[in-house]
Design an enzyme around this catalytic site. Structure first.
Site, PDB file in Angstrom:
ATOM      1  N   CYS A 187      61.432 -60.758  75.008  1.00 34.87           N
ATOM      2  CA  CYS A 187      62.737 -61.981  75.074  1.00 34.87           C
ATOM      3  C   CYS A 187      64.081 -61.250  75.489  1.00 34.87           C
ATOM      4  O   CYS A 187      64.246 -60.026  74.660  1.00 34.87           O
ATOM      5  CB  CYS A 187      62.703 -62.612  73.854  1.00 34.87           C
ATOM      6  SG  CYS A 187      64.318 -63.703  73.958  1.00 34.87           S
TER       7      CYS A 187
ATOM      8  N   HIS B 110      55.154 -59.450  81.479  1.00 38.04           N
ATOM      9  CA  HIS B 110      55.977 -60.210  82.548  1.00 38.04           C
ATOM     10  C   HIS B 110      56.628 -58.932  83.493  1.00 38.04           C
ATOM     11  O   HIS B 110      57.077 -58.082  83.052  1.00 38.04           O
ATOM     12  CB  HIS B 110      56.996 -60.754  81.850  1.00 38.04           C
ATOM     13  CG  HIS B 110      57.930 -61.556  82.584  1.00 38.04           C
ATOM     14  ND1 HIS B 110      58.813 -62.389  82.131  1.00 38.04           N
ATOM     15  CD2 HIS B 110      57.924 -61.863  83.762  1.00 38.04           C
ATOM     16  CE1 HIS B 110      59.550 -63.054  83.205  1.00 38.04           C
ATOM     17  NE2 HIS B 110      59.106 -62.632  84.155  1.00 38.04           N
TER      18      HIS B 110
END
Length: 682
Positions: free
Chosen positions: A420, A489
């Site tokens: 995050c 990611h």
């Protein structure tokens, strides 16, 4: 053109010279969507732009609140408590029965009992049927329902379809007794504490608490607690007893008390067993917010040090006993903050998603018993392969949260977010910050994987700093630490969402991963072509996670399964919004508060869907996620409205589904992707 009976003034102005001269290839190189020229809308005049900017500035300044007027949390809580007593909030018991004497709390009730005043100020009913129409039994909102006109004798029309009620069921609600234990910091985590103690990873607060518990136990058998005999022994009921006998008796009493307070052991429940309504006295349950429970507790919670040491050996789950999930080729909807709520996941399930995951929940908030954070763990019966995502900075916090979820929730896997990029998360040492602390990553993954039998998965970014990727050096260790799958990611934390995802680096990591570790890629998947290319370019990849692509067009799952570019019509898109609203009303409620909550999250979603460009309008197919759509006309009025990036038009769409907005209503999207603003995008 007309929209809802209102004429729209349309002036046919040819495209600008720049739009005429640029070829589709040149537009793609500039990350501008290449639209067919007949659909392009001319840019607004300079005067119009200046007027709009001035009006926007005025409205923004009028909405802003001076810093001096900021209210304290205590004052806000007091205002909310007083607001509940207003006639806007009728007592749920009275709302269901229509009898002002039905509330068992009488004058002590937190809600209003003035039924007539509530009816006089209640907004008119909305068009359509009650979302609980097909359910068995009365609508849980009764007179407060905004579709009360469709109720029949206090019961939703066409009631009796029990199967439909089961389909609307939700589980993983927070039990009140568990919440109270969390509030008082009295919840026990025997497996997590045993593992943390063996590794020397218990935080200072936990050590202090264990010492306090030990002191309390010592006081029970101290000489000050009972009278002594002439020889210094303890006297109970006039008889001399040995300290060890008394301690054994106290342990038995403590164990019996713990057993009496402990919920029944977890049994794999069926859907029928999972879904049960709370008592009517619980206001949140009456309002449908915690209508389903899934309760189970751990095996033992003795604080005796010897027992803790013995449980350390048995708490570790053998790798062969782990329940593994095969992600190979499965369509995985990523956990999405704010918009990835339960109604949205239901929409994606209808459109073909295989795996769903709840929004990221902070471990500290879960351990504090925050109801809003626990709501992120809710699961619908249609989510047959479901996981929850948690985020924490330290092994002790994450381990206890994992054990708590394992006790209280029914999930198929637990995902730990280590990617995050949000500042408030990173500054606390969680999320992407962990990428700079590999030993802490090891402690978190190793501890959590040893105390639960559910698969532990991890979501990471390529690295923290731009140009300094590091997951390739950790990928071999992630599997040995205990992770069963990792999602990469293809951007660094510093990139956020700018530039394209680095899929070559994802492939490199997937090829280095051990066979026991499944690797999933994530970033810019926006069509079945992207999906196919990534899996064919790197067979070592198990699957791809779909995130923003699903926000812009949730039917991407249908496109991948059917291997086609779906030129979806505006009517079909509007039907998807209708489904979302129906799911939202079932989840958040069909009263005024539930309607406005549904509207708020619908508007958040519409701030993404406006970026979709219909296939029939493009010169180059398929659309890429980083393309900035120019202003254009759709093939009909509804398609034009859905393409608008104005919040006023999103509100108009919400009014077509949920009626007029309240007076003074304003909306600003919570998230705004930097991929449409950064010059280096693409």
């Amino acid at each position: 053109m007309e929209l809802n009976g209102n004429p729209i003034l349309e002036v046919a102005i040819p495209p600008t010279t720049e739009q005429k001269q640029r070829t589709p290839e040149e537009l793609v190189a500039k990350s501008i969507a290449p639209l067919k020229r007949e659909y392009l809308r001319p840019p607004p005049s300079r005067a119009t732009t200046l007027n709009d900017a001035a009006s926007h500035s005025d409205s923004k300044s009028s909405r802003s609140t001076p810093v001096n007027d900021k209210k304290s949390k205590r004052q806000l809580k007091r205002e909310r408590r007083e607001e509940k007593k207003s006639v806007k909030y009728i007592c749920p018991e009275i709302s269901q029965t229509g009898d002002v004497n039905s509330c068992r709390y009488k004058d002590k009730c937190r809600f209003s009992h003035d039924l007539e005043a509530f009816k006089s100020q209640k907004p008119g009913d909305l068009e359509g049927e009650c979302p609980f129409t097909s359910g068995e039994g009365p609508c849980p909102y009764g007179l407060a329902c905004r579709f009360a006109g469709t109720h029949k004798n206090g019961v939703a029309a066409d009631a009796g379809d029990g199967d439909a009620r089961k389909k609307n069921s939700e589980i993983n609600g927070l039990i009140k007794d568990v919440q109270k234990l969390l509030w008082k910091n009295k919840m026990r985590f025997p497996k997590a504490d045993a593992k943390l103690k063996s590794l020397g990873l218990m935080g200072p607060a936990a050590k202090k608490k264990m010492l306090e518990d030990k002191d309390e136990g010592d006081q029970i058998i101290s000489n000050d607690s009972y009278p002594t005999d002439a020889n210094g022994g303890l006297k109970v009921d006039g008889n001399s007893v040995d300290k060890s006998e008394l301690a054994e008796e106290d342990n038995v009493i403590e164990t019996c008390t713990a057993d009496a307070l402990r919920p029944p052991k977890k049994v794999k429940p069926s859907i029928d067993d999972k879904c049960s309504f709370d008592e009517a006295g619980d206001v949140a349950s009456v309002l449908g917010m915690d209508s389903v429970k899934c309760c189970a507790q751990a095996d033992s919670e003795s604080t005796n040090d010897n027992i803790i040491e013995e449980s350390d050996g048995s708490s570790k789950v053998h790798p062969r006993e782990k329940k593994l999930i095969d992600f190979k080729g499965k369509l995985y909807l990523a956990p999405l903050t704010t918009v990835g709520n339960l109604p949205f996941r239901r929409v994606c399930k209808v459109l073909g998603a295989d795996v769903t995951c709840g929004e990221m929940a902070m471990c500290t908030n879960l351990l504090q018993g925050q109801a809003s954070e626990w709501a992120l763990l809710r699961r619908h019966a249609s989510e047959d392969l479901f996981g929850v995502q948690i985020c924490g900075a330290y092994p002790d916090t994450v381990a206890r949260a994992v054990e708590l979820i394992d006790q209280q929730c029914t999930v198929d896997f637990i995902d730990i977010n280590m990617g995050c990029p949000i500042d408030i998360v990173v500054n606390k040492g969680a999320g992407s910050s962990l990428l700079t602390k590999p030993m802490r990553m090891k402690s978190i993954i190793g501890t959590t994987s040893d105390i639960v039998d559910k698969p532990i998965t991890v979501k990471v970014r390529t690295g923290y700093f731009e140009g300094k990727n590091r997951i390739d050096s950790l990928i071999a260790d992630l599997g040995s630490w205990g992770a069963s799958a990792v999602t990469i990611h293809g951007r660094t934390r510093q990139q956020r969402y700018s530039k394209l995802a680095n899929w070559d680096y994802i492939y490199q990591c997937a090829r280095k991963a051990p066979s026991s570790l499944q690797v999933l890629g994530n970033g810019d998947v926006f069509s079945y072509v992207d999906w196919n290319n990534h899996l064919s370019d790197c067979p070592e990849l198990s699957s791809n996670m779909i995130a923003r692509g699903a926000l812009v067009k949730p039917w991407i799952f249908t496109e991948i399964k059917e291997q086609r570019h779906w030129d979806i019509s505006s009517v079909e898109r509007f039907d998807i919004l209708k489904n979302y609203v129906r799911f939202g009303l079932q989840h958040w409620g069909s009263d005024s508060k539930g309607v406005e909550t549904t509207r708020h999250f619908l508007l958040e979603w519409l701030s993404y869907t406006c970026r979709y460009i219909p296939v029939g309008l493009l010169d180059v197919i398929p659309q890429q996620l980083n393309w900035r759509p120019p202003s254009y006309f759709g093939r009909n009025d509804l398609e034009t409205l859905m393409a608008s990036d104005s919040a006023a038009d999103w509100i108009r769409i919400s009014e077509m589904l949920l009626g007029k907005v309240p007076d003074g209503f304003t909306f600003a999207p919570k998230h705004k992707s930097s991929s449409y603003d950064r010059a280096e995008n693409g």
